[in-house]
Design an enzyme around this catalytic site. Structure first.
Site, PDB file in Angstrom:
ATOM      1  CB  THR A 264      -9.650   4.379  -2.111  1.00  0.00           C
ATOM      2  OG1 THR A 264      -8.227   4.344  -2.177  1.00  0.00           O
ATOM      3  CG2 THR A 264     -10.179   3.017  -1.737  1.00  0.00           C
TER       4      THR A 264
ATOM      5  CB  SER B 158      -6.864   7.418   0.141  1.00  0.00           C
ATOM      6  OG  SER B 158      -6.983   6.934  -1.192  1.00  0.00           O
ATOM      7  N   GLY B 159      -3.505   6.029   0.080  1.00  0.00           N
ATOM      8  CA  GLY B 159      -2.240   6.167  -0.632  1.00  0.00           C
ATOM      9  C   GLY B 159      -2.437   6.561  -2.078  1.00  0.00           C
TER      10      GLY B 159
ATOM     11  CD  GLU C 131       0.651  -1.156   2.426  1.00  0.00           C
ATOM     12  OE1 GLU C 131       1.444  -2.096   2.661  1.00  0.00           O
ATOM     13  OE2 GLU C 131      -0.184  -1.205   1.502  1.00  0.00           O
TER      14      GLU C 131
ATOM     15  N   GLY D 127      -5.063   7.793  -3.462  1.00  0.00           N
ATOM     16  CA  GLY D 127      -5.852   9.015  -3.574  1.00  0.00           C
ATOM     17  C   GLY D 127      -7.106   8.923  -4.402  1.00  0.00           C
TER      18      GLY D 127
END
Length: 181
Positions: free
Chosen positions: A86, A81-82, A148, A84
């Site tokens: 989601t 979860s880039g 990503e 953080g």
């Protein structure tokens, strides 16, 4: 543009904590089973990593596949979860923790809600959609592309480390590659 993007990726990856990478690899190598999850384009990177974990001979599945088993004690829930925050990730992390699984998070936001639920957090300090606007913007690439891209390279390095940990030969990995393509 290639040079700029590659420089950005290199600068991000140079700041990832090598000891945490090693800890994450140890966690994955010792798991009873690994269940992986990511949203959006991160999911593509997570699925690619899950494929390589399978090639290494590790017991892995991806949330959403019909053959994904329930998680429990001795299992690792690997989640990306880039940003953080989601909501789906937070919900699944809660389910995994409640079932007794260990949660391994890859994120760009050390202070995000997801980091608070993880047993181990791998921080990739890269721009995501959480900070790609205005003065916070740090990358020439759009939205979460730096995160990503770094995720892909991090996972490839982890495959090399896991190959050593598991003593999986390149030949054994190739033998596990599908013949249904």
């Amino acid at each position: 543009m290639f040079s700029t993007a590659l420089d950005e990726l290199g600068a991000v990856l140079a700041r990832v904590d090598g000891d945490r990478i090693d800890a994450a690899c140890g966690m994955l190598a010792g798991a009873r089973q690994i269940v992986a999850y990511g949203c959006g384009r991160e999911a593509l990177q997570v699925k690619g990593f899950a494929m390589r974990l399978y090639h290494l001979g590790l017991p892995v599945s991806v949330v959403g596949d019909m053959t994904t088993p329930p998680v429990g004690q001795g299992d690792v829930f690997l989640v990306s979860s880039g940003p953080g925050e989601t909501s789906t990730v937070l919900t699944l992390m809660g389910i995994a923790r409640e079932a007794g699984a260990t949660v391994l998070l890859v994120t760009a936001q050390a202070g995000g809600s997801a980091a608070g639920l993880a047993d181990l957090t791998l921080l990739i300090p890269a721009q995501t959609m959480a900070n790609d606007q205005g003065p916070q913007k740090t990358s020439v690439l759009p939205m979460g592309s730096v995160f990503e891209g770094a995720l892909f390279l991090l996972f490839e390095i982890m495959v090399l480390k896991l190959r050593e940990l598991t003593a999986a030969s390149p030949e054994a990995m190739r033998a596990r590659h599908t013949n249904m393509e």
